[in-house]
Design an enzyme around this catalytic site. Sequence first.
Site, mmCIF file in Angstrom:
data_model
loop_
_atom_site.group_PDB
_atom_site.id
_atom_site.type_symbol
_atom_site.label_atom_id
_atom_site.label_comp_id
_atom_site.label_asym_id
_atom_site.label_seq_id
_atom_site.Cartn_x
_atom_site.Cartn_y
_atom_site.Cartn_z
ATOM 1 C CB SER A 56 40.421 42.177 40.610
ATOM 2 O OG SER A 56 40.129 41.649 41.891
ATOM 3 C CB SER A 92 34.732 40.718 30.740
ATOM 4 O OG SER A 92 34.193 41.874 31.324
#
Length: 636
Positions: free
Chosen positions: A469, A541
């Site tokens: 992130s 992911s």
Amino acid sequence: MAHQSELIATDIEAYLQAHQHKSLLRFITCGSVDDGKSSLIGRLLYESKMIFEDQLAALEADSRKVGTRGGELDFALLVDGLAAEREQGITIDVAYRFFSTDKRKFIVADTPGHEQYTRNMVTGASTADLAVILIDARKGVLTQTRRHSFLVSLLGIRRVVLAVNKMDLVGYSHEIFTTILQEYRDFAGQIGLEDITAIPMSAVYGDNIVDPGTNMSWYRGPTLMHHLETVEVDEELSTKPFRLPVQWVNRPNHEFRGFAGRIASGTVHRGDRIRVLPSGRESRIAGIVTANGNLDSAMAGQSVTLTLDTEIDISRGDVIAAADVPPQVADQFEATIVWMHDEPMLQGRSYLMKIGTRMVSATVAPVKHKINVNTLEQTAAERLELNDIGVCELELDRPIPFEPYATDHTLGGFILIDRLSNNTMGAGLLHFALRRSHNVHWQALDVNKQVRSQLKAQKACVLWLTGLSGAGKSTIANLIEKRLLSRGRHTYLLDGDNVRHGLNKDLGFTAQDRVENIRRVAEVAKLMVDAGLIVLVSFISPFRAERRMARELLEPGEFFEVFVDTPLAVAEERDVKGLYKKARSGELKNFTGIDSPYEPPENCEIHIDTLKLSSEQAADRIVEQLAAAGLLSSKI
């Protein structure tokens, strides 16, 4: 002298003939730690005269070193062969031993008692006809006793010897033996174990092992050896329908083509009509070839090569079966799984599944419930931890021939394997095919992916951006899409945050939710590739297994993994959305990089180092590499 030699040769031949035709009993010993399993097997080997003189001398010396009770031989040392086992005083691996008496041959598997090695117990039980479940008379029925008994029942073993060991340490008490037996029978009845022979014994002193013990005159039942020699052994496999999983296609020259494997059940004759699954094609047996020559017939347990009277496309993993009673074929099942690895089984994750001689891809969806081995209570679950037993639904990537495990262990038992490490993760038993497996069929369409791609003058593919992130995935993906649109390409961008507003709004951020999140997105991306689009997927992911699953949904050359590589410290410093701050303070649980792992790609197609490239430069490089790969050409 010559006559005497002839008599000796005749006696030896007679002995070998008698030995060859003895029945074989495979059994396991299991129970909790330090119940005396290895001592029991060592005693059986000793009493059956299966120990050589040098082994006996070594046993006597080793027994003096460890200082056994009353100077008795420590028979466990005959079986605990690993150095680690002797050091810890426990059995770790499955130890297989062969011994024989005048009446029968035996193969015994000494399985681990420690909970950590339950997976090895499952291995030992998978081929057994009978289970000897030991209980320490001082401790009674324990959780591990119940777990092993449940697994014994699950794996189809119906005959159990309840060996209440160490009776010498409880004063050979009849009352204690009776109490333990009643408690065990109460539990065993709930799991379908009814054929139970209970024997009080002392493996150290030999009471009721081979000869009756003088200290338990109240016991009138058989000794363990007598029971093992006389218990009936099932010989059912040869009476079941013929099944041969193909292990190898034997093609030594252009003139010979045979299909080799071990007959799992039934009998086959030359001229028999057979059906090959899953294709359903039929033929007849032309020949049965073995290492010892050609046969007119063969039965369960024999390894043979079959030749057919017609040419049929058969591969490893196919099943050759009796034409009039073939096994079922399906791709979705209900199964019981015993989890054997420290890494949990996650709902929605894809594993390799080995069943018979076939390897397929299997996705766990969903976990229906776990089973408490103490109470047999079924509890809701989304994952299985080490030694958990659960009932799950499995979705396979292709139809397979199968039988319920209760009918055929070979075609109904399987293992699950991690795609990346190749570790065995779990073992399972198929119960039945789900109804939707038979009701749902693939509909052939005239307008396919190639036609749609040609209409758009591009090669459809997935560009999968993965990274922490704050790495810049969404920014880079957005820039790539703008560049592709300027070239007249047809695209769609699937962004992690955007998808969670709709399709995946019901999912959280636990490991199993992340797995399901990626599974859904991968399936959507596959549909979009089928529509002829260039699909950009921008998701953290975090797990390699799911990224690999997404890759395997597509054809070779259609999946490009882009690792947007940003160090955690840099991503945390940016923290545009304030998520890292919340994760550090404990407000945000299961955040990737903080309290949930990120597994970086090992062999990605494109690696972007964001410390060296700006977002604009990264987008340019990715588009250049797509062009170099021929994906942006208008010639399809």
